[in-house]
Design a protein around this motif. Structure first.
Motif, PDB file in Angstrom:
ATOM      1  N   LEU A  54       0.800  -1.228   0.000  1.00  0.00           N
ATOM      2  CA  LEU A  54       0.000   0.000   0.000  1.00  0.00           C
ATOM      3  C   LEU A  54       0.836   1.284   0.000  1.00  0.00           C
ATOM      4  N   TYR A  55       2.135   1.154   0.217  1.00  0.00           N
ATOM      5  CA  TYR A  55       3.019   2.322   0.332  1.00  0.00           C
ATOM      6  C   TYR A  55       3.896   2.549  -0.893  1.00  0.00           C
ATOM      7  N   CYS A  56       3.948   1.575  -1.794  1.00  0.00           N
ATOM      8  CA  CYS A  56       5.029   1.563  -2.784  1.00  0.00           C
ATOM      9  C   CYS A  56       4.596   2.072  -4.151  1.00  0.00           C
ATOM     10  N   GLY A  57       5.397   2.944  -4.716  1.00  0.00           N
ATOM     11  CA  GLY A  57       5.087   3.577  -5.999  1.00  0.00           C
ATOM     12  C   GLY A  57       5.124   2.635  -7.184  1.00  0.00           C
ATOM     13  N   LEU A 146      15.708  -8.834   2.305  1.00  0.00           N
ATOM     14  CA  LEU A 146      14.248  -8.925   2.271  1.00  0.00           C
ATOM     15  C   LEU A 146      13.726  -8.231   3.526  1.00  0.00           C
ATOM     16  N   ARG A 147      13.222  -7.039   3.328  1.00  0.00           N
ATOM     17  CA  ARG A 147      12.776  -6.275   4.505  1.00  0.00           C
ATOM     18  C   ARG A 147      11.489  -6.862   5.079  1.00  0.00           C
ATOM     19  N   ILE A 148      11.409  -6.863   6.382  1.00  0.00           N
ATOM     20  CA  ILE A 148      10.178  -7.290   7.037  1.00  0.00           C
ATOM     21  C   ILE A 148       9.164  -6.125   7.037  1.00  0.00           C
ATOM     22  N   GLU A 149       9.646  -4.941   6.761  1.00  0.00           N
ATOM     23  CA  GLU A 149       8.836  -3.694   6.683  1.00  0.00           C
ATOM     24  C   GLU A 149       8.303  -3.260   8.045  1.00  0.00           C
ATOM     25  N   SER A 150       7.651  -4.171   8.769  1.00  0.00           N
ATOM     26  CA  SER A 150       7.381  -3.993  10.198  1.00  0.00           C
ATOM     27  C   SER A 150       7.305  -5.378  10.806  1.00  0.00           C
ATOM     28  N   VAL A 189      13.241  -2.254   8.017  1.00  0.00           N
ATOM     29  CA  VAL A 189      11.887  -1.714   8.170  1.00  0.00           C
ATOM     30  C   VAL A 189      11.836  -0.288   7.618  1.00  0.00           C
ATOM     31  N   MET A 190      10.620   0.179   7.421  1.00  0.00           N
ATOM     32  CA  MET A 190      10.432   1.598   7.114  1.00  0.00           C
ATOM     33  C   MET A 190      10.146   2.334   8.422  1.00  0.00           C
ATOM     34  N   ILE A 191      10.602   3.563   8.480  1.00  0.00           N
ATOM     35  CA  ILE A 191      10.554   4.316   9.736  1.00  0.00           C
ATOM     36  C   ILE A 191       9.713   5.579   9.546  1.00  0.00           C
ATOM     37  N   GLY A 219      15.041   2.724   6.372  1.00  0.00           N
ATOM     38  CA  GLY A 219      15.038   4.138   6.047  1.00  0.00           C
ATOM     39  C   GLY A 219      13.664   4.728   6.271  1.00  0.00           C
ATOM     40  N   PRO A 220      13.598   6.059   6.186  1.00  0.00           N
ATOM     41  CA  PRO A 220      12.329   6.736   6.415  1.00  0.00           C
ATOM     42  C   PRO A 220      11.278   6.360   5.377  1.00  0.00           C
ATOM     43  N   TYR A 221      10.048   6.263   5.823  1.00  0.00           N
ATOM     44  CA  TYR A 221       8.920   6.115   4.902  1.00  0.00           C
ATOM     45  C   TYR A 221       8.674   7.464   4.245  1.00  0.00           C
ATOM     46  N   LEU A 222       8.443   7.427   2.929  1.00  0.00           N
ATOM     47  CA  LEU A 222       8.153   8.656   2.188  1.00  0.00           C
ATOM     48  C   LEU A 222       6.863   8.456   1.410  1.00  0.00           C
ATOM     49  N   GLU A 223       5.910   9.312   1.608  1.00  0.00           N
ATOM     50  CA  GLU A 223       4.610   9.111   0.988  1.00  0.00           C
ATOM     51  C   GLU A 223       4.675   9.286  -0.524  1.00  0.00           C
ATOM     52  N   GLN A 301      10.500   4.559  -8.999  1.00  0.00           N
ATOM     53  CA  GLN A 301      10.203   5.508  -7.922  1.00  0.00           C
ATOM     54  C   GLN A 301       9.319   4.829  -6.897  1.00  0.00           C
ATOM     55  N   ILE A 302       9.925   4.099  -5.987  1.00  0.00           N
ATOM     56  CA  ILE A 302       9.139   3.487  -4.921  1.00  0.00           C
ATOM     57  C   ILE A 302       8.542   4.598  -4.053  1.00  0.00           C
ATOM     58  N   TYR A 303       9.241   5.731  -3.974  1.00  0.00           N
ATOM     59  CA  TYR A 303       8.666   6.919  -3.347  1.00  0.00           C
ATOM     60  C   TYR A 303       8.995   8.092  -4.269  1.00  0.00           C
ATOM     61  N   GLN A 304       8.281   9.214  -4.075  1.00  0.00           N
ATOM     62  CA  GLN A 304       8.495  10.332  -4.995  1.00  0.00           C
ATOM     63  C   GLN A 304       9.746  11.134  -4.631  1.00  0.00           C
TER      64      GLN A 304
HETATM   65  N1  5AD Z   1       8.948   4.997   1.281  1.00  0.00           N
HETATM   66  C1  5AD Z   1      10.095   4.468   1.742  1.00  0.00           C
HETATM   67  N2  5AD Z   1      10.503   3.227   1.443  1.00  0.00           N
HETATM   68  C2  5AD Z   1       9.724   2.513   0.633  1.00  0.00           C
HETATM   69  N3  5AD Z   1       9.845   1.261   0.169  1.00  0.00           N
HETATM   70  C3  5AD Z   1       8.787   0.977  -0.612  1.00  0.00           C
HETATM   71  N4  5AD Z   1       7.969   2.036  -0.662  1.00  0.00           N
HETATM   72  C4  5AD Z   1       8.520   3.002   0.111  1.00  0.00           C
HETATM   73  C5  5AD Z   1       8.134   4.302   0.470  1.00  0.00           C
HETATM   74  N5  5AD Z   1       7.011   4.841   0.007  1.00  0.00           N
HETATM   75  C6  5AD Z   1      10.932   0.391   0.554  1.00  0.00           C
HETATM   76  C7  5AD Z   1      10.409  -0.870   1.207  1.00  0.00           C
HETATM   77  C8  5AD Z   1      10.836  -1.973   0.270  1.00  0.00           C
HETATM   78  C9  5AD Z   1      11.953  -1.333  -0.506  1.00  0.00           C
HETATM   79  C10 5AD Z   1      12.084  -1.891  -1.870  1.00  0.00           C
HETATM   80  O1  5AD Z   1      11.638   0.013  -0.580  1.00  0.00           O
HETATM   81  O2  5AD Z   1      11.003  -1.036   2.488  1.00  0.00           O
HETATM   82  O3  5AD Z   1      11.290  -3.120   0.936  1.00  0.00           O
END
Ligand code: 5AD
Ligand code: SF4
Length: 345
Positions: A54-57, A146-150, A189-191, A219-223, A301-304
Motif C-alpha cells: 500500500l506504500y510503494c510507488g 528482504l525487509r520485514i517492513e514492520s 523496516v520503514m521508519i 530508512g524513512p517512509y516517504l509518501e 520511484q518506490i517513493y516520490q
Molecule cells: N517509502 C520508503 N521506502 C519505501 N519502500 C517501498 N515504498 C517506500 C516508500 N514509500 C521500501 C520498502 C521496500 C523497498 C524496496 O523500498 O522497504 O522493501
C-alpha cells in the motif's frame, strides 16, 4: 538494552543526547567492523512487481509507471562498472516476480557475472520459493535483502492488502528459508509509517536481534501520491523528524548488534542531501550508489522525489565517493565487505 530503554531512546531524545548516541555508535562500529565504508553498486533490474504493497510507488496497480526490464547486457555493463570502480559487490534489486523466465534470467546472469568478475552479489528480489533461493545461491548470489517492513504483524497488515499474496507469515518463512540456503540475510523496516509508534520500532530492533540478522537496510517512509497509504499523510511526522528517527534506529542497532552490516539508504538522502553520510556517522557501514541506467531510473520511484534521477552511474558513484573522501571516511575498495557477524557464526 531493554525494550523500555529502546523506546525512550527512540522517543525524541533532544539534539544533545542524539549526538552522544551517534558518537557512541560510531565508536562501537570503529572497534568492531572498522571505519571503512563498503560500496555496493546497485542495479534496479526491473520495476515489474506482482505485489500491491500500500506504500510503494511501483505496486502492481499503479498504472502511472512505465514498466521496464533491463537486458542482461545492461546489467553486465553495470557489473563491469562496479568492478572497475573497485566496488567489491553488486546488488541486484527489483520488483517481486516469480515467472520462470525471470527466474532463469537471474540464474544465468549470476553465473555470467561470477564467470567474468570476482564480485560479491546481493539479491533483493522479494519472496521466492526455497527452491528458487537455492538455485540463485548455487548460481553465485551469497547475500539476500528482504525487509520485514514492520515486525509487528498488526502494523504489517495495515500497510499491505489483506490477501494471501501479502502474508506476514510467508515473509517470515522466506527469511528463515534464506538462512537455511546459506545466504547472509539482511532485513529492515520503514521508519515513520502512519500508525507506527516508538514501541513498534523498539520491537523491530529486538526482532533483528532475535533473528540474528547479518545485514540491515532501513530508512524513512516517504509518501507517494499514487498509493493508498497517501490518504494518511496528515498523520506523519515531519520529514526531518523521520530522518532523525532513522538515524537513531541505525545507532541503536549498531549498539545492539555491533558486528553486522548496516546500510545508509537512499531514502535518507531523499530527505537531506547528506542523509546517508549522517547515517555513516551514526554507525552505518555500507552504501549503495545507484548504477541503474539513467533512462529508466525515473521509473523506479518506490517513493516520490527519489534522488539521483537524471544522473548516470558515473555521476552517482563519483559524487558518493567524493563526499566520503571529503569526510575522511575510508572506503573498502576491492573487498566484498561481508558481514563480520556472518563470518563469526
Ligand atoms: N517509502 C520508503 N521506502 C519505501 N519502500 C517501498 N515504498 C517506500 C516508500 N514509500 C521500501 C520498502 C521496500 C523497498 C524496496 O523500498 O522497504 O522493501
Ligand atoms: Fe513490489 Fe517491493 Fe514495492 Fe511491494 S515494496 S510493491 S514487493 S517493489
Amino acid at each position: 538494552m531493554t525494550r523500555e530503554e529502546l523506546i525512550s531512546a527512540l522517543e525524541d531524545p533532544g539534539p544533545e543526547n542524539a549526538a552522544v548516541l551517534y558518537a557512541k555508535a560510531y565508536e562501537v562500529k570503529k572497534k568492531t567492523v572498522g571505519e571503512s565504508v563498503y560500496l555496493r553498486g546497485l542495479v534496479e533490474i526491473s520495476n515489474i512487481c506482482r505485489k500491491n504493497c500500500l506504500y510503494c510507488g511501483i505496486r502492481r496497480d499503479n498504472g502511472n509507471t512505465r514498466r521496464y526490464e533491463l537486458e542482461p547486457e545492461e546489467v553486465l555493463r553495470a557489473a563491469e562498472f562496479a568492478y572497475n570502480g573497485g566496488y567489491g559487490s553488486l546488488v541486484i534489486q527489483g520488483g517481486e516476480r516469480t515467472d520462470r523466465r525471470f527466474i532463469d534470467k537471474i540464474t544465468s546472469l549470476l553465473a555470467e557475472i561470477k564467470r567474468r568478475w570476482p564480485l560479491g552479489i546481493t539479491l533483493s528480489l522479494g519472496e521466492q520459493s526455497k527452491e528458487v533461493y537455492r538455485e540463485w545461491f548455487e548460481a553465485g548470489a551469497h547475500r539476500y535483502l528482504l525487509r520485514i517492513e514492520s515486525s509487528t504483524k498488526e502494523l504489517y497488515e495495515k500497510i499491505h492488502p489483506a490477501d494471501a499474496l501479502h502474508s506476514y507469515e510467508t515473509r517470515l518463512e522466506a527469511l528463515v528459508n534464506l538462512r537455511g540456503c546459506g545466504y547472509q540475510v539482511g532485513t529492515g523496516v520503514m521508519i515513520g509509517l502512519p500508525f507506527q509508534t516508538a514501541a513498534h520500532l523498539a520491537d523491530d530492533l529486538l526482532f533483528f536481534k532475535r533473528m540474528d540478522i547479518d545485514m540491515c537496510g532501513m530508512g524513512p517512509y516517504l509518501e507517494h501520491s499514487g498509493t493508498p497509504l497517501y490518504e494518511y499523510r496528515d498523520r506523519l511526522m515531519p520529514k526531518y523528524d523521520r530522518l532523525e528517527l532513522s538515524l537513531r534506529m541505525v545507532a541503536l542497532l549498531r549498539l545492539l548488534m555491533p558486528d553486522i552490516n548496516i546500510a545508509a539508504t537512499t531514502a535518507m538522502q531523499a530527505i537531506a542531501p547528506d542523509g546517508r553520510e549522517r547515517a555513516i556517522m551514526a554507525g552505518a557501514n555500507v552504501l549503495m550508489p545507484n548504477l541503474t541506467l539513467s533512462d529508466v531510473r525515473e521509473e523506479y520511484q518506490i517513493y516520490q522525489n527519489k534522488p539521483g534521477v537524471g544522473e548516470d552511474a558515473a555521476i552517482s558513484s563519483s559524487m558518493t565517493e567524493k563526499r566520503l573522501r571529503d569526510m575522511k571516511i575510508p572506503i573498502g575498495y576491492g573487498r566484498w565487505g561481508d558481514s563480520l557477524h556472518f563470518s563469526k557464526r
